[in-house]
Design an enzyme around this catalytic site. Structure first.
Site, PDB file in Angstrom:
ATOM      1  N   HIS A   1     -30.125  24.752  10.106  1.00 33.75           N
ATOM      2  CA  HIS A   1     -29.753  23.578   9.293  1.00 33.75           C
ATOM      3  C   HIS A   1     -30.630  23.525   8.055  1.00 33.75           C
ATOM      4  CE1 HIS A   1     -33.081  22.197  11.868  1.00 33.75           C
ATOM      5  NE2 HIS A   1     -33.459  21.599  10.746  1.00 33.75           N
TER       6      HIS A   1
ATOM      7  N   HIS B   1     -34.014  25.867   8.210  1.00 35.01           N
ATOM      8  CA  HIS B   1     -34.694  25.987   9.499  1.00 35.01           C
ATOM      9  C   HIS B   1     -33.790  26.679  10.504  1.00 35.01           C
ATOM     10  CE1 HIS B   1     -37.408  22.300   8.495  1.00 35.01           C
ATOM     11  NE2 HIS B   1     -37.888  23.437   7.999  1.00 35.01           N
TER      12      HIS B   1
ATOM     13  N   HIS C   1     -32.604  21.158   4.707  1.00 35.34           N
ATOM     14  CA  HIS C   1     -33.188  19.924   4.166  1.00 35.34           C
ATOM     15  C   HIS C   1     -33.203  20.081   2.655  1.00 35.34           C
ATOM     16  CE1 HIS C   1     -34.755  18.731   8.163  1.00 35.34           C
ATOM     17  NE2 HIS C   1     -34.911  20.039   8.328  1.00 35.34           N
TER      18      HIS C   1
ATOM     19  N   THR D   1     -39.146  17.961  13.055  1.00 38.90           N
ATOM     20  CA  THR D   1     -39.395  17.112  11.884  1.00 38.90           C
ATOM     21  C   THR D   1     -38.464  15.904  11.863  1.00 38.90           C
ATOM     22  OG1 THR D   1     -37.884  18.303  10.421  1.00 38.90           O
ATOM     23  CG2 THR D   1     -40.153  19.123  10.555  1.00 38.90           C
ATOM     24  N   THR D   2     -37.784  15.669  12.982  1.00 38.40           N
ATOM     25  CA  THR D   2     -36.984  14.447  13.140  1.00 38.40           C
ATOM     26  C   THR D   2     -37.335  13.841  14.496  1.00 38.40           C
ATOM     27  OG1 THR D   2     -35.179  15.739  14.132  1.00 38.40           O
ATOM     28  CG2 THR D   2     -35.013  15.277  11.777  1.00 38.40           C
TER      29      THR D   2
ATOM     30  N   GLU E   1     -39.280  20.471   3.233  1.00 41.28           N
ATOM     31  CA  GLU E   1     -40.151  19.677   4.106  1.00 41.28           C
ATOM     32  C   GLU E   1     -41.585  20.184   3.998  1.00 41.28           C
ATOM     33  OE1 GLU E   1     -38.039  19.282   8.059  1.00 41.28           O
ATOM     34  OE2 GLU E   1     -37.795  17.321   7.126  1.00 41.28           O
TER      35      GLU E   1
ATOM     36  N   HIS F   1     -27.729  13.553   9.689  1.00 38.30           N
ATOM     37  CA  HIS F   1     -29.057  13.738   9.091  1.00 38.30           C
ATOM     38  C   HIS F   1     -29.135  15.028   8.292  1.00 38.30           C
ATOM     39  CE1 HIS F   1     -30.190  10.548  11.796  1.00 38.30           C
ATOM     40  NE2 HIS F   1     -29.837  11.285  12.827  1.00 38.30           N
TER      41      HIS F   1
HETATM   42 ZN   LIG Z   1     -35.258  21.004  10.041  1.00 39.85          ZN
END
Ligand SMILES: [Zn+2]
Ligand SMILES: *[C@@H]1O[C@H](CO)[C@@H](O)[C@H](O)[C@H]1NC(C)=O
Ligand SMILES: *[C@@H]1O[C@H](CO)[C@@H](O)[C@H](O)[C@H]1NC(C)=O
Ligand SMILES: *[C@@H]1O[C@H](CO)[C@@H](O)[C@H](O)[C@H]1NC(C)=O
Ligand SMILES: *[C@@H]1O[C@H](CO)[C@@H](O)[C@H](O)[C@H]1NC(C)=O
Length: 329
Positions: A123, A148, A125, A232-233, A135, A91
């Site tokens: 990680h 993040h 995004h 957020t996942t 995000e 992801h």
């Molecule tokens: Zn994140």
């Protein structure tokens, strides 16, 4: 307590391998719209909850909190003794300290946080060549990429326990902006991306580096937004104190493209789909309050207030004009 390696295994497996369970099939729209963010609440009802992340920061709905001063970063300014391990979890690409060398030596406190929170992993995004991929959004605008840094409260020994507490985790969010020049502090991570092309791949990064080298300079880290939210996942646990900074991290277009072109969503053997647009869109704020830190500028990117005042001014002018016309000869 077990060895640090075992400890790490305990706390990282839920994050990395959660998708392995049969009921947990989720993805981003760029993979398949049938399992994208709109369907996550079917994976876990948390994802349709009242305190979901990310959100849009709308400064007209923010309150300044004078108690939100500078955050104390400890150990961010020293390269950790062990190596950073970069991995593709299907992801995102995430980085954490490698197994046996884990010592809890990076943490944050202050800035209105209720406790000390220790670094677990970080990680990213990102978007695609034609769209931005942060995000969180500011005044409705998305930034090209978001970092993040996930922290665990010292109250807890495992993520599983922390997930049940609205203050169990603290995540720091940083936006990226496009710069002319490359950001050399990202070279080690960028070079490692080719080694984590498929889900499940990992590589130990050499050389090691200071975490603060990836961030805007620390004297600027007093400008931020704070709110209560979630991962957020899936499973979207509402266990996160969010801090999102106004100051951004510069990265060149070419460097951003390495993220978009090098890593893939699937494991080896699956049809390779470039990892792009791995972001969840903003979620409803509902009854939550968003606070701006003491030093936040808040109005820098969204001159909504000015527009509104201008409109009122023009309406008034028009009204006066109309009166004058009507009362004229
Ligand atoms: Zn994140
Ligand atoms: C926080 O980090 C500092 C610097 O590495 C370390 O000395 C301290 O023990 C850490 N505190 C906790 C509670 O982990
Ligand atoms: C993407 O981000 C750039 C840089 O922050 C910004 O100038 C641009 O307006 C954004 N584009 C969209 C479609 O949000
Ligand atoms: C990373 O990939 C490069 C190029 O494919 C290769 O030369 C290198 O040995 C790999 N490094 C590791 C640690 O696997
Ligand atoms: C933004 O707010 C600061 C004070 O917080 C003020 O000095 C500045 O003029 C404002 N800018 C705009 C564009 O409103």
């Amino acid at each position: 307590m077990e060895t640090p390696g075992y400890f790490l295994t305990l706390i990282t497996f839920p994050l990395i391998l959660r998708q392995a369970s049969a009921t947990d099939k989720w993805c981003y729209d760029s993979q398949d719209i049938n399992c994208g963010p709109a369907h996550w609440k079917d994976v876990n009802h948390n994802c349709g909850g009242e305190n979901q992340s990310p959100i849009n920061f709308d400064w007209t709905r923010m309150r300044r909190d004078q108690n939100l001063g500078g955050i104390t970063f400890q150990g961010y300014d020293r390269a950790p003794p062990g190596m950073w391990r970069l991995m593709n979890n299907g992801h995102s690409v995430l980085v954490q300290l490698e197994g046996e060398t884990v010592i809890w030596n990076m943490n944050i406190s202050g800035g209105g946080l209720p406790n000390i929170f220790q670094v677990l992993q970080f990680h990213f995004h990102w978007g695609s060549p034609t769209s931005n991929g942060s995000e969180h959004t500011v005044g409705g605008n998305q930034y090209p990429m978001e970092l993040h840094i996930v922290h665990l409260s010292v109250k807890y020994q495992s993520i599983a326990d922390a997930m049940k507490d609205p203050s169990g985790l603290a995540v720091l969010g940083f936006f990226f902006t496009i710069a002319e020049a490359d950001n050399p502090n990202y070279n080690t991570i960028l070079a490692g991306l080719k080694n984590v092309s498929s889900e499940g791949n990992f590589v130990d990064l050499e050389p090691t580096f200071r975490l603060d080298s990836l961030l805007p300079s620390t004297n600027k880290l007093t400008r931020y937004y704070r709110y209560q939210g979630s991962l957020t996942t899936p499973d979207c646990e509402e266990a996160v104190i969010w801090t999102v900074f106004e100051d951004t991290i510069p990265i060149s277009c070419a460097q951003l493209k390495v993220f978009m072109d090098t890593v893939h969503f699937g494991a080896i053997g699956e049809t390779p789909v470039k990892m792009r647009n791995n972001f969840r869109p903003p979620q409803p704020l509902k009854n939550r309050k968003v606070y701006a830190s003491k030093d936040a500028i808040i109005n820098h990117s969204a001159p909504v207030h000015v527009d509104w005042l201008t409109l009122v001014f023009l309406l008034l002018l028009g009204h006066i004009g109309a009166l004058r016309v009507r009362s004229g000869p």
